[in-house]
Scaffold this active site. Structure first.
Site, PDB file in Angstrom:
ATOM      1  N   TYR A  92      17.907  29.587   6.919  1.00 22.73           N
ATOM      2  CA  TYR A  92      16.756  30.325   7.440  1.00 22.73           C
ATOM      3  C   TYR A  92      16.768  30.332   8.964  1.00 22.73           C
ATOM      4  O   TYR A  92      17.026  29.315   9.607  1.00 22.73           O
ATOM      5  CB  TYR A  92      15.453  29.682   6.979  1.00 22.73           C
ATOM      6  CG  TYR A  92      15.114  29.894   5.524  1.00 22.73           C
ATOM      7  CD1 TYR A  92      14.871  31.163   5.022  1.00 22.73           C
ATOM      8  CD2 TYR A  92      15.015  28.807   4.666  1.00 22.73           C
ATOM      9  CE1 TYR A  92      14.547  31.348   3.685  1.00 22.73           C
ATOM     10  CE2 TYR A  92      14.692  28.981   3.322  1.00 22.73           C
ATOM     11  CZ  TYR A  92      14.457  30.252   2.840  1.00 22.73           C
ATOM     12  OH  TYR A  92      14.136  30.430   1.522  1.00 22.73           O
ATOM     13  N   LYS A 138       0.843  -1.192   0.000  1.00 23.94           N
ATOM     14  CA  LYS A 138       0.000   0.000   0.000  1.00 23.94           C
ATOM     15  C   LYS A 138       0.881   1.247   0.000  1.00 23.94           C
ATOM     16  O   LYS A 138       2.084   1.175   0.230  1.00 23.94           O
ATOM     17  CB  LYS A 138      -0.926  -0.002   1.215  1.00 23.94           C
ATOM     18  CG  LYS A 138      -0.210   0.051   2.555  1.00 23.94           C
ATOM     19  CD  LYS A 138      -1.193   0.020   3.708  1.00 23.94           C
ATOM     20  CE  LYS A 138      -0.461   0.065   5.045  1.00 23.94           C
ATOM     21  NZ  LYS A 138      -1.406   0.110   6.186  1.00 23.94           N
TER      22      LYS A 138
END
Length: 362
Positions: free
Chosen positions: A254, A33
């Site tokens: 950042y 899956k």
């Protein structure tokens, strides 16, 4: 071409499947899956089909993708069907379905199938997600047994805390399942990856290996010695695309969440959170640069991340960087980022996949 890519080792995948089947002592559904946990469901299914007992997916869309790719092995829908109309497709494509609620029993009883449909009847033994309550379980089994449109019935449940070897919940769930299924003559499926690796006393006619297929032990490594035979299937690589020499006291990235404390060689890697590398990876998270461990520094950005190369003077633009694979392993990286290995693997995006022994990329 952007250098970020993943290498999928299909021999390792086959090895892990065989190991899972040996552990379980019976048959095994390969759980593919979520695009085989980010590894590519079609390619993984094709690699396993010659020896697999069956596959498991979440929903009919995933099953149809495999059928359209030519996969003929049995495929189980782990979430069953969401609407009665899906039974037409289930019958047409010879799929197996989980039955986890009384409305699904009624829908199947009202459906006239051209051939018997394999059913996995699911008990809620204590996870409280999908499954019939113990008081409903026997009646549902008897109702299904009377239906000509139903083929073989497998009895199943799902373990909620099998990755915690000192937690009594697994034995409690096994006891609930044994009591609810007492006297029912049918194959049983109890063990997921954690059940197979950590609970040798739990027998399943059918195992359902998922994460372990891809070389990751869902149980903390110090708790079990059985992870040794597992082989990592996915290795994620990129390259250094820039190198800077910075003095002490300079912020990197950042938010300036890393400031150099010494003259520092900073390498820039073409990999970011848009590719699936964890945004919350902390300073010090290990990466492998040309085979040598180097620490992540600074905040991970959308397309890039930065690494401290000060102690690796040979590294330069073009050097290979392994984000995860053998070292660091998926579980190790996930632990550094306070994530599960499932999140890490399923979140891989915007990265070309290459398959060992095959040509081309997906």
């Amino acid at each position: 071409m952007r250098p970020a890519h993943a290498v999928i080792d299909l021999d390792a995948l086959r090895h892990n499947y065989r190991f899972a089947r040996r552990l379980g002592g019976g048959k095994a559904l390969a759980v593919v899956k979520a695009d085989a946990y980010g590894h590519g469901a079609v390619r993984c299914a094709q690699a396993l089909e010659a020896e697999v007992d069956g596959f498991a997916v979440a929903c009919i869309e995933e099953a149809l993708e495999l059928r359209q790719a030519g996969i003929q092995a049995p495929i189980l829908l782990l979430e069953g069907f969401f609407e009665a109309e899906e039974l037409e497709l289930i019958a047409k494509h010879n799929l197996w379905t989980v039955i986890a609620s009384s409305w699904q029993v009624r829908a199947l009883a009202a459906f006239h199938s051209p051939s018997p449909i394999g059913v996995w009847l699911k008990l809620d033994s204590g996870m409280h997600r999908l499954g019939l309550e113990p008081k409903e379980f026997r009646d549902a089994w008897m109702s299904l047994h009377r239906l000509p449109q139903v083929g073989e019935i497998v009895l199943m449940t799902h373990l909620a805390r099998a990755d915690e070897l000192d937690n009594p919940r697994t034995n409690e769930q096994a006891s609930v399942f044994a009591q609810a299924s007492q006297g029912m003559v049918a194959p049983a499926s109890v063990c997921n990856s954690s059940g197979l690796l950590g609970w040798a006393g739990l027998y399943s006619d059918w195992g359902r290996p998922g994460l372990m297929l891809y070389g990751v032990n869902p149980i903390p490594q110090e708790s079990t010695s059985l992870s040794g035979p597992l082989r990592p299937v996915m290795m994620v690589y990129s390259r250094l695309i820039a190198v800077h020499e910075l003095p002490a006291g300079e912020p990197v990235g950042y938010g300036a969440c890393f400031v150099t404390e010494r003259p520092t060689r900073v390498g820039v890697v073409a990999m970011g959170y848009a590719d699936g590398y964890p945004y919350f990876a902390v300073n010090g998270t290990p990466l492998l640069v040309d085979g040598r461990v180097c620490p992540l520094i600074g905040r991970v950005s959308m397309d890039m991340l930065t690494v401290d190369l000060t102690d690796h003077p040979q590294a330069d633009v073009g050097s290979q960087v392994q984000l995860w694979g053998v070292q660091p392993g998926v579980a190790e990286l996930a632990a550094h980022c306070n994530l599960s290995a499932y999140q890490l693997l399923c979140g891989l995006k915007r990265v070309r996949r290459y398959y060992l022994g095959e040509m081309g990329a997906v």
